[in-house]
Design a protein around this motif. Sequence first.
Motif, PDB file in Angstrom:
ATOM      1  N   ALA A 682      -7.025   6.217  13.323  1.00  0.00           N
ATOM      2  CA  ALA A 682      -6.983   5.895  11.889  1.00  0.00           C
ATOM      3  C   ALA A 682      -7.048   7.154  11.035  1.00  0.00           C
ATOM      4  O   ALA A 682      -7.384   7.083   9.861  1.00  0.00           O
ATOM      5  CB  ALA A 682      -8.129   4.952  11.537  1.00  0.00           C
ATOM      6  N   SER A 683      -6.706   8.277  11.606  1.00  0.00           N
ATOM      7  CA  SER A 683      -6.892   9.548  10.889  1.00  0.00           C
ATOM      8  C   SER A 683      -6.003   9.689   9.664  1.00  0.00           C
ATOM      9  O   SER A 683      -6.305  10.454   8.753  1.00  0.00           O
ATOM     10  CB  SER A 683      -6.647  10.724  11.845  1.00  0.00           C
ATOM     11  N   THR A 684      -4.896   8.942   9.626  1.00  0.00           N
ATOM     12  CA  THR A 684      -3.976   9.080   8.481  1.00  0.00           C
ATOM     13  C   THR A 684      -4.226   8.024   7.403  1.00  0.00           C
ATOM     14  O   THR A 684      -3.565   8.037   6.369  1.00  0.00           O
ATOM     15  CB  THR A 684      -2.512   8.975   8.950  1.00  0.00           C
ATOM     16  N   ASP A 685      -5.167   7.116   7.631  1.00  0.00           N
ATOM     17  CA  ASP A 685      -5.402   6.052   6.655  1.00  0.00           C
ATOM     18  C   ASP A 685      -6.015   6.622   5.382  1.00  0.00           C
ATOM     19  O   ASP A 685      -6.936   7.433   5.429  1.00  0.00           O
ATOM     20  CB  ASP A 685      -6.335   4.994   7.237  1.00  0.00           C
ATOM     21  N   ARG A 686      -5.531   6.171   4.228  1.00  0.00           N
ATOM     22  CA  ARG A 686      -6.053   6.644   2.950  1.00  0.00           C
ATOM     23  C   ARG A 686      -6.464   5.510   2.017  1.00  0.00           C
ATOM     24  O   ARG A 686      -7.136   5.762   1.030  1.00  0.00           O
ATOM     25  CB  ARG A 686      -4.975   7.490   2.232  1.00  0.00           C
ATOM     26  N   ALA A 687      -6.077   4.277   2.332  1.00  0.00           N
ATOM     27  CA  ALA A 687      -6.309   3.205   1.365  1.00  0.00           C
ATOM     28  C   ALA A 687      -7.029   1.994   1.945  1.00  0.00           C
ATOM     29  O   ALA A 687      -7.316   1.058   1.200  1.00  0.00           O
ATOM     30  CB  ALA A 687      -4.975   2.755   0.767  1.00  0.00           C
ATOM     31  N   ASN A 688      -7.337   2.001   3.231  1.00  0.00           N
ATOM     32  CA  ASN A 688      -7.916   0.796   3.843  1.00  0.00           C
ATOM     33  C   ASN A 688      -9.364   0.971   4.269  1.00  0.00           C
ATOM     34  O   ASN A 688      -9.938   0.076   4.852  1.00  0.00           O
ATOM     35  CB  ASN A 688      -7.061   0.379   5.042  1.00  0.00           C
ATOM     36  N   TYR A 689      -9.950   2.145   4.002  1.00  0.00           N
ATOM     37  CA  TYR A 689     -11.376   2.409   4.221  1.00  0.00           C
ATOM     38  C   TYR A 689     -11.754   2.332   5.702  1.00  0.00           C
ATOM     39  O   TYR A 689     -12.778   1.760   6.062  1.00  0.00           O
ATOM     40  CB  TYR A 689     -12.233   1.463   3.362  1.00  0.00           C
TER      41      TYR A 689
END
Length: 855
Positions: A682-689
């Motif tokens: 999940a290292s690229t996630d920016r909007a799903n916490y």
Amino acid sequence: MTRLAALALLALLLVPAAARADDAPSYDRHVAALFSRLGCNGGACHGAVRGQNGFKLSLFGADPAGDRERLLREFGGRRVNFADPAASLLLRKATGEAEHGGGVRLRPGGAEYEVLRRWIAAGAPADAPSRVTALRVTPVEHVAKPGDDYALKVQATFAHGRTEDVTAFCSFESQDRAAATVDAAGRVTAKTAGEAALVVRYRAEPTLARVLIPRPAVGAFPDVTANNFVDAHVLARLRQLNLPPADLADDATFLRRAHLDVTGELPTPDEVRAFLADTAADKRVKKIDELLRRPGHAALWTLRFCDLLKAADFGVYADALTLEADAPRFQAWVRARLEENTPYDVFVERILTATSRDGRTAAEYAAEVEALFEGYRPGRPDLDLYRNRRTLDLYWQRRGADGVGGAMQVAHSFLGLRLECAQCHRHPHDVWQQDDLLQFANFFTRVRKVGFQGDNEKRFPDAAEQQKRYDAEGKRLEAVVKQRKEGDGKRLDELAKAAKADLDKLGKRPAAELANHKAVMAMADDFRRETQQLEKKSKLMPEVARRVMHAEIRLLPTAKAASVTSPLGTREAAGLRLPGAAEVLELPPDVDPRAAVVAWMRRPDNPYFARAIVNRVWAHYFGRGLIDPPDNLSAFNPATHPALLKELRDGFIANKYDLRWLHRTILLSRTYQQSSTPRPEASTDRANYAAFPLRRLPAEVFLDALSTATGVAEKMDMQYHHWPADVKAVEVPFAPRNPFVVFVLEQYGRPTRNAAVQCDCERDGGASVLQVLTLANHPQVWLKIRDPNGRVAKLSKAAGADKVEELFLAALGRLPSAAERAACAEYVRTAPTPEAGLHGVLWGLLNTREFVLQH
């Protein structure tokens, strides 16, 4: 009528009846919609303020009837050719047959081309405006794999009851093209794992769809437990996207994070040790409750609300309003309400419906103003006086707080809406038109404008009576002062001077004689002080008179309709209409229109009010809103987690707008308490916490943290304005005189509270090289580290203390690792002196990302 225009009219009359059949394309439903779909009426094309190349359309088709008139009648009617529709300049430019700055927009023979050609062939008929009552897109939410594609279908239902497939007349846009794209025909292609909101626009009406592209599953989803409903929503989305959540943050990280976010303060070393040693299962819950009760919480959110409400720029000096006197009063009132935990709807009501008198007589209000002036002295007793007022009239005493400017401020501050573009034209990125803004502004035009208007004395005779009384009192006191100075004052000064000269002579004197001389001198001093007080009061009286006369906030019996002047001319609109409402309100003359706005805000179905503050509080803790930017609650800006936002909003309302309930609910969530280190998947996630988002500390919090870590508070140098010398940065009501503090606050993004800027972005949370260099090299930072009364100096003298550990706890809120402890001990051992070594250790800790960032 020109010859060309006459020929065009003749051609229209000669169009065969069959060509004008009922099955011809509708101008309102089809042709006007195509202008929007093709971008012709966008702000960069013919929808610009002055149009393009002599042809102007209303922005996004706000005025379809006017657009048709210009299309048919301007330029000698040459834009359409009824005898040979294909030869119409409209079609020739759009297909590139004639020079067109907008490029090729149509393909001859294509479906869009045929709609326009058939409409022209039918005589370019007009039809009644068709208001859209419902716009539906299917599928509204779709789960896809990378590489999948599918088609969107859009149906519009019109006021006359007709439902039509309007997919071919819509424009489509993906808000995350990295995750998914959508072409002009509404075909969606999934790209990579993530999600994208798809904005669909038919004419000017928006609707939304969403595509979710899960990451390919690798192993089982982590078995994590939700703390509350916040986590249930977040974890459901993460599970749907196969994004594993981060682990929980360790206790030290949680404590530092919560301290800074809730109170704006670092935890002390002793607090960290006590929390780490506590084995109670509910210690985080207890700590959250404790922090929410601390004074720092009210202080920090006073700062946030004063930013939002623009606590600056109070009237003009000629009306006896000043930033130095009134910004602290504004701040004191807001802080008092937060300390009381006043329900948010009541808090807003007591701001928006404020009057200066609060139901009192003119004389009673004037007495309060007099007391405020007299309280502007060391200790600032005027602040306690103002904080006990029922309403915040200072909100309306700022420049630009009334009329259209005031309406935009109310919309931004309390509704999370950006209406400024509607001053000139239809909002290019939202649904708001000029009438929406002007009819909302009419709710505030009856608020009296602050300042000298030339006829205030005639319009407000009760205030004029008080003005005369205070002016007369000022002149009377001025005469008394003059008489005292020239009479008894002069005589006492001469006696005191003689007594002092006599006392200074050498030789012994009887005790009684000495006492008599000192009594004469004391009497002269007392008389002088009394005269000075009378003189000060004589100068205050005209100030009181001006403020009572020119700055009292009251509701006027009538007002002109709101108007705006722009490059398009002057426009005004009568009537009272709330944002998003279709009907104009009719209010009796004795009803305050602002009260109607508050009543609308309180309605459980209000689409903006509660959502706006819930979204802003969420953004405070996570660096981004569930709707982001958090001040843009637009139909074109969807929430990432709409069900979570709705449940938070509903819970906030059900708990009677209790702000502490809202803070506590978010803070108790696992989502807030998880680590800022994401799992690799999940290292690229920016909007799903999937992890706690890193963000820079706010300017004031950072500066106070720097002072706490070094043990050296900044002197704000605000004594000239009767402000305490040891005030914290989060408590500063306006820019202080300390140049280092001013520099740091400016570089780290403190807003100026400019009332003309309706954007949360005035507080800049970005990073810069200058910020890094400031912390690394500014002489004042080194002076704080090396201060003889600072933390390092005291630690150097403390016997038996683990000095490196103390510095880690003070600066980073955690214990050092074994490797860090060993490296720092070696550095201190090899330094010229142990104290110099500790200076270097503290400097190193202050210059880490761990100190500067909330993590």
